[in-house]
Design an enzyme around this catalytic site. Sequence first.
Site, short mmCIF file in Angstrom:
data_model
loop_
_atom_site.label_atom_id
_atom_site.label_comp_id
_atom_site.label_asym_id
_atom_site.label_seq_id
_atom_site.Cartn_x
_atom_site.Cartn_y
_atom_site.Cartn_z
N ASP B 11 -132.94 16.66 5.85
CA ASP B 11 -133.02 15.30 5.95
C ASP B 11 -134.21 14.83 4.97
O ASP B 11 -135.25 15.75 4.88
CB ASP B 11 -133.22 14.89 7.43
N ASP B 130 -120.37 8.83 12.36
CA ASP B 130 -121.44 9.21 13.54
C ASP B 130 -120.49 8.81 14.89
O ASP B 130 -120.47 7.73 15.02
CB ASP B 130 -122.63 8.55 13.43
#
Lengths: 202, 282
Positions: B11, B130
């Site tokens: 990330d 997601d």
Amino acid sequence: MMTRILILDYGVGNLFSLMSAIQREGAEPLIRQEIPPDPCFDGLILPGVGHFTPVSERLRRMRSAIDEVIERGTPILGVCLGMQVLFDRSEEGPGQGLGLIPGAVVRLPDSVKIPHMGWNRLHLVRSNPLLHGVPQGAWVYFVHSFYPQPEDESVVLARAEHGVSFPAVVGRDRIFGTQFHPEKSGEAGSLMLKNFLRLCRG
Amino acid sequence: MVAKRIIPCLDVDAGRVVKGIQFQHLKDAGDPVQQARRYRDEGADELVFLDITASVEKRKTLVEMVQKVARTLDIPFTVGGGIRTLDDARAILSSGADKISVNTAAVQRPEFIAELADMFGTQCVVLAIDAKRRLGRGNRRAETGERAANVESDIAREASPTGDPEVWFEVYTYGGRRPTGRDALAWAAEAERLGAGELLVTSIDRDGTETGYDVDLLAALAARVNLPIIASGGCGRPEHIYEAFVRGRADAALAASIFHFHRYPIPVVKRFLRQRGIEVRP
């Protein structure tokens, strides 16, 4: 003088990785949308981006320049789609390939996941300077939905398997093609690019 | 046979690697180029960079980072996060990324997937889904107005993915913060039709918990689409990756924390898998 490799830009972009790989191997990449008439480069790479129809159209307009490159004995490496356009035609779409290697490009069978994406092993079937030092079973990175079926089996240098055994490396005289991406294939890929550069140096 | 892939996820916020826990709390874990190199040397098959930079002006940092990574890395990598236009995608791909992943922009305007595939090729387009488990099939409509028309047909079409008729998987956008009312399975099938080349499937329930991937979600998607699937969210041990491959039928496993803090280095994970008959690249 540093070996210079012309990377043909079909206008789709996305050549940074190939360019970086050539630099990592100590050669100088030239990115051009056309093939310059003067022999200012030692090797030509047809990169693996885009779609068969527009790319083959664009390449056919450069046909005479490509023929001159071949006549001069300058090595050519087609990567992925760049390999497929060396053949006559493709199930991906209409259009005529360069026909430098006779045969058609067909779609992978639906029995497996498409695109064939990831690392797979090479089964070497013929020795060739391009594959010098590459071990049997070497891992390389594939991303494709189509594969070539050459009319003449003797052009197949290595195969791989994904639902079907297909040609992963082809070669005829000084014209080569890889269905995988050598610039993304770690050590084995780097070795093949080194071999290609050696061929370019003469 | 194509090998199962191990994909560390980094990330990135303003050019630095951070680690996501439940998508919200973050710890710093280093420089992207160094991390990328280390993972490559350890045997990572691919890398995924997820950009969580909020501000638009800092997105230039991302393009610079992508170039630096592409210059040194000789394995494929995907960049996702905040890609909303063809120009955003072009900037990332022309800087050397192999694939881009999209989520929110594609949910809002599914044709975006087709436009990306036409422009850059299916192989570049990763759809990130997601998803979160929901109870009560009837709740599906209430969430948001987003694409409400499709939601009705989703309900009619989907069989239960878990065996429990009350459980379904809802697609979330905006980094797992916003429910959409969309069914993850129907969305995956639509994305395949539109030209997505791969799915990156994150279980919001499992993300950051280290209790294992949501195998039901993965298996349901594998039965529904013929695209490569990357499992994400919940990996805490090598067994979890094995489960995702065998029971979840995933093609690749993405993880962050088990690699970042070097609890299970990649060679250890791969040895574990190989000993159990999973084909992985050495």
